[in-house]
Motif scaffolding. Sequence first.
Motif, mmCIF file in Angstrom:
data_model
loop_
_atom_site.group_PDB
_atom_site.id
_atom_site.type_symbol
_atom_site.label_atom_id
_atom_site.label_comp_id
_atom_site.label_asym_id
_atom_site.label_seq_id
_atom_site.Cartn_x
_atom_site.Cartn_y
_atom_site.Cartn_z
ATOM 1 N N THR A 168 0.704 -1.168 -0.075
ATOM 2 C CA THR A 168 0.120 0.134 -0.033
ATOM 3 C C THR A 168 0.907 1.177 -0.164
ATOM 4 O O THR A 168 1.896 1.177 0.635
ATOM 5 C CB THR A 168 -1.142 0.082 1.256
ATOM 6 N N ASP B 178 0.888 5.832 -0.450
ATOM 7 C CA ASP B 178 0.120 6.819 -0.697
ATOM 8 C C ASP B 178 0.224 7.475 -2.097
ATOM 9 O O ASP B 178 1.229 7.287 -2.628
ATOM 10 C CB ASP B 178 0.644 7.892 0.206
ATOM 11 N N ARG C 296 -4.284 11.610 -4.390
ATOM 12 C CA ARG C 296 -5.520 11.927 -3.914
ATOM 13 C C ARG C 296 -6.116 10.484 -2.882
ATOM 14 O O ARG C 296 -7.300 10.261 -2.889
ATOM 15 C CB ARG C 296 -6.628 11.946 -4.841
ATOM 16 N N GLY C 297 -5.135 9.818 -2.213
ATOM 17 C CA GLY C 297 -5.714 8.667 -1.699
ATOM 18 C C GLY C 297 -4.553 7.435 -1.365
ATOM 19 O O GLY C 297 -3.397 8.058 -1.090
ATOM 20 N N THR C 298 -4.992 6.315 -1.643
ATOM 21 C CA THR C 298 -3.787 5.147 -1.474
ATOM 22 C C THR C 298 -4.101 4.411 -2.501
ATOM 23 O O THR C 298 -5.283 4.252 -3.161
ATOM 24 C CB THR C 298 -4.205 4.454 -0.059
ATOM 25 N N LYS C 299 -2.905 3.638 -2.789
ATOM 26 C CA LYS C 299 -3.150 2.800 -4.119
ATOM 27 C C LYS C 299 -2.349 1.246 -3.423
ATOM 28 O O LYS C 299 -1.332 1.533 -2.802
ATOM 29 C CB LYS C 299 -2.122 3.271 -5.023
ATOM 30 N N THR C 300 -3.193 0.242 -3.443
ATOM 31 C CA THR C 300 -2.752 -1.151 -3.086
ATOM 32 C C THR C 300 -2.504 -1.892 -4.046
ATOM 33 O O THR C 300 -3.529 -2.140 -4.763
ATOM 34 C CB THR C 300 -3.956 -1.731 -2.009
ATOM 35 N N HIS D 160 -7.515 1.550 -5.825
ATOM 36 C CA HIS D 160 -7.171 2.926 -5.558
ATOM 37 C C HIS D 160 -8.481 2.992 -4.463
ATOM 38 O O HIS D 160 -9.639 3.077 -4.957
ATOM 39 C CB HIS D 160 -7.306 3.525 -6.709
ATOM 40 N N GLU D 161 -8.078 3.964 -3.490
ATOM 41 C CA GLU D 161 -9.052 4.380 -2.706
ATOM 42 C C GLU D 161 -8.836 6.015 -2.570
ATOM 43 O O GLU D 161 -7.746 6.268 -2.167
ATOM 44 C CB GLU D 161 -8.924 3.730 -1.155
ATOM 45 N N ALA D 162 -9.956 6.596 -2.956
ATOM 46 C CA ALA D 162 -9.736 8.164 -2.762
ATOM 47 C C ALA D 162 -9.848 8.671 -1.141
ATOM 48 O O ALA D 162 -10.722 7.929 -0.394
ATOM 49 C CB ALA D 162 -10.829 8.738 -3.646
ATOM 50 N N ARG D 163 -9.360 9.937 -1.025
ATOM 51 C CA ARG D 163 -9.553 10.166 0.180
ATOM 52 C C ARG D 163 -10.932 11.013 0.499
ATOM 53 O O ARG D 163 -11.452 11.648 -0.326
ATOM 54 C CB ARG D 163 -8.169 11.379 0.538
#
Length: 110
Positions: A85, A87, A90-94, A107-110
């Motif tokens: 994972t 940063d 605009r969020g996180t990338k796993t 991808h998870e946006a903040r």
Amino acid sequence: MSRTINHLRDHLFATLEGLRDKHDPLDIDRAKAVAEVAQTIINSAKVEVEHMRVAGGAGTGFVSAQPGLPAPDQEQEKRSGIAVTKDAARGTKTTVEQRGGITITRHEAR
């Protein structure tokens, strides 16, 4: 002689039937010994199934590999070092590497 989970079940049911036999019951100490050995075998099978799930191994054949085994959750993947994972802007990338060289990116946006 086959040694599979089905073979173990047959022995355990035979032990149960022996305990219920009113004319020639199985000795309690012997039944307890069978149960203890069976529990050890079951515990090793649990480890094998977890290895098959996490590492994608084929296993020993004691437990038949099911193609639909559920994938481990993300926390298990992180502990095993499979998921990465990072940063992102605009969020996180796993990124998760799966069996067969397949990579899944979430991808998870903040």
